[in-house]
Design a protein around this motif. Structure first.
Motif, short mmCIF file in Angstrom:
data_model
loop_
_atom_site.label_atom_id
_atom_site.label_comp_id
_atom_site.label_asym_id
_atom_site.label_seq_id
_atom_site.Cartn_x
_atom_site.Cartn_y
_atom_site.Cartn_z
N SER A 21 0.86 -1.19 0.00
CA SER A 21 0.00 0.00 0.00
C SER A 21 0.89 1.23 0.00
N VAL A 22 0.37 2.32 -0.57
CA VAL A 22 1.05 3.60 -0.49
C VAL A 22 0.66 4.24 0.85
N PRO A 23 1.61 4.57 1.70
CA PRO A 23 1.28 5.06 3.04
C PRO A 23 0.43 6.34 3.00
N ILE A 57 -2.34 7.33 2.04
CA ILE A 57 -3.28 7.72 0.98
C ILE A 57 -4.73 7.55 1.45
N THR A 69 -4.16 2.02 -4.79
CA THR A 69 -2.93 2.22 -4.02
C THR A 69 -2.94 1.56 -2.65
N THR A 70 -3.99 0.85 -2.29
CA THR A 70 -4.06 0.24 -0.96
C THR A 70 -4.42 -1.24 -1.06
#
Length: 424
Positions: free
Chosen positions: A182-184, A186, A212-213
């Motif tokens: 995951s993109v932190p 977001i 993104t998660t």
């Protein structure tokens, strides 16, 4: 002087058309997303654009996309690969067995890819070396995969047990899972925007969060393989030679290209992609191998490839379309699919206007307009759709997309040809 000017103008004009084509594709995607956001706001069906639907779309789209990429590699080299379904089946079983035997999901990924390559090797030997009809060979691989994996399950999965999960003749025990990425921050940052329900803004936020998660690392690998395929096949000497084998193998041979070798490589890579799609089904979309798990996705992958006109970008759009239809069915049930009728009606109206004003094809425009009116009438006079129609909506979408896309398609010129060295 005129020849010099003509020669100078030609190279300058050719690249200028490419941005225009790309812009049309981007415009089409943006217009579709805006229309989807509008339908969501009008119908109140938040499931159409919520982050969970986007993640579910990826789960359904990745196996189709991997099968489609496999078909693209094979057909660009001139080999029809109907056996993608069987290669996916090999991928599901060998991936599950290796993951179960070692407890390591990465061992399962490697074994599943090799299982698909094994199916590709059979197809390559039959079609390239012995000149067997491509369709016959592909169908034979599909039948072989079904029987072989059933027999292997009886040998290795019956009585097998992992943490209380038991295997059987048609399924494996519980399999280890791949890590997620995951993109932190977001999801936390965009949570208020998602909950706002604002037209287009909230829909875009949900799309970003969904992409993104909580994404499996295998999903990320699969997504990266799409631009990688484009770079290899359209931006390298190797890719140019491979594609020449599917366009004119006689000319390629006369220029020193090892046509047999490139066809072998293409079909083996094709099987590897299908095997990866099979691993995804057994270990990401599910946590156990089950008989019949592929569910015809190899064939739908071929449909996505044809819809994409044998190009990676178009293939990704086709796989996303089929995956989204599946996702809406699962997340929104009949109400979500019912809302899509309005979106399809709007798309048909746009198609009718395009055919009338741009191409002057009044028959095609009239047919699209009549279909749009019929769908709009169904949308306005009903609240839900029959369960049978909801269940088979992905297959119906496949037929509709192929029928609408058939007019602009161009397959590789020598695809399906039983070529023999020196036949020219």
């Amino acid at each position: 002087m005129s020849q010099t000017m003509t020669g100078a103008a030609a190279p300058a004009s050719a690249p200028a058309r490419r941005p225009s084509n790309r812009w049309r594709v981007v415009s089409l995607v943006l217009a579709a997303f805006v229309a989807l956001a509008g339908v969501r706001a009008f119908t109140g069906q938040d499931s159409l654009t919520e982050a969970g639907t986007i993640r579910t779309m990826l789960v359904f789209a990745v196996p189709i996309g991997m099968a489609g990429l496999g078909g693209l590699w094979a057909e660009r080299a001139g080999i029809i690969n109907i056996g993608l379904e069987g290669m996916m089946i090999f991928g599901t079983w060998f991936g599950a067995f290796a993951a179960y035997a070692t407890g390591n999901p990465w061992a399962g990924l490697a074994a599943g890819i090799l299982g698909g390559v094994f199916g590709g090797l059979i197809h390559a030997v039959a079609t390239v070396t012995f000149g067997v009809d491509h369709i016959v060979s592909g169908v034979a691989i599909n039948i072989l995969a079904l029987g072989a994996t059933r027999y292997l399950s009886l040998l290795y999965f019956v009585g097998a047990e992992v943490d209380g999960s038991r295997g059987g003749a048609s399924q494996s025990p519980q399999l280890p899972e791949f890590p997620e990425v995951s993109v932190p921050f977001i999801a936390d940052l965009l949570r208020p925007v998602q909950a706002g329900g604002w037209f287009l803004v909230s829909d875009l936020a949900r799309l970003v969060v969904g992409l993104t998660t909580d994404m499996s690392v295998v999903t990320l690998i699969a997504l990266l393989l799409i631009p990688a395929t484009y770079l290899v096949l359209w931006r390298s000497t190797f890719g140019l030679r491979l594609r020449s084998c599917g366009e004119n193998p006689d000319a390629a041979e006369s220029l020193g290209v090892r046509v047999y070798g490139y066809k072998y490589v293409a079909v083996l890579v094709s099987g590897g992609f299908a095997g990866l799609g099979g691993v995804f089904l057994a270990m990401v979309a599910s946590s156990v191998y089950q008989q019949g798990q592929t569910g015809g996705r190899g064939y739908i992958g071929l449909a996505a490839m044809i819809f994409g006109n044998w190009r990676p970008g178009g293939l990704a759009m086709g796989a996303g379309l089929f995956g989204y239809t599946d996702a809406v069915q699962v997340r929104g049930s009949g109400a979500g699919v019912h809302s899509l009728l309005l979106l399809i009606a709007l798309a048909l109206v746009a198609a009718a206007l395009w055919q009338w004003f741009r191409h002057r094809r009044w028959k095609t425009a009239l047919a699209a307009a009549v279909a749009a009116v019929a769908l709009l009438a169904v949308f306005l006079t009903t609240d839900t759709l029959p369960s049978q129609l909801v269940t088979y909506s992905p297959h119906i979408a496949t037929l509709l997309v192929l029928s609408l896309a058939a007019q602009r398609l161009r397959a590789p010129a020598a695809v399906g040809r039983q070529w023999r060295k020196g036949s020219s």
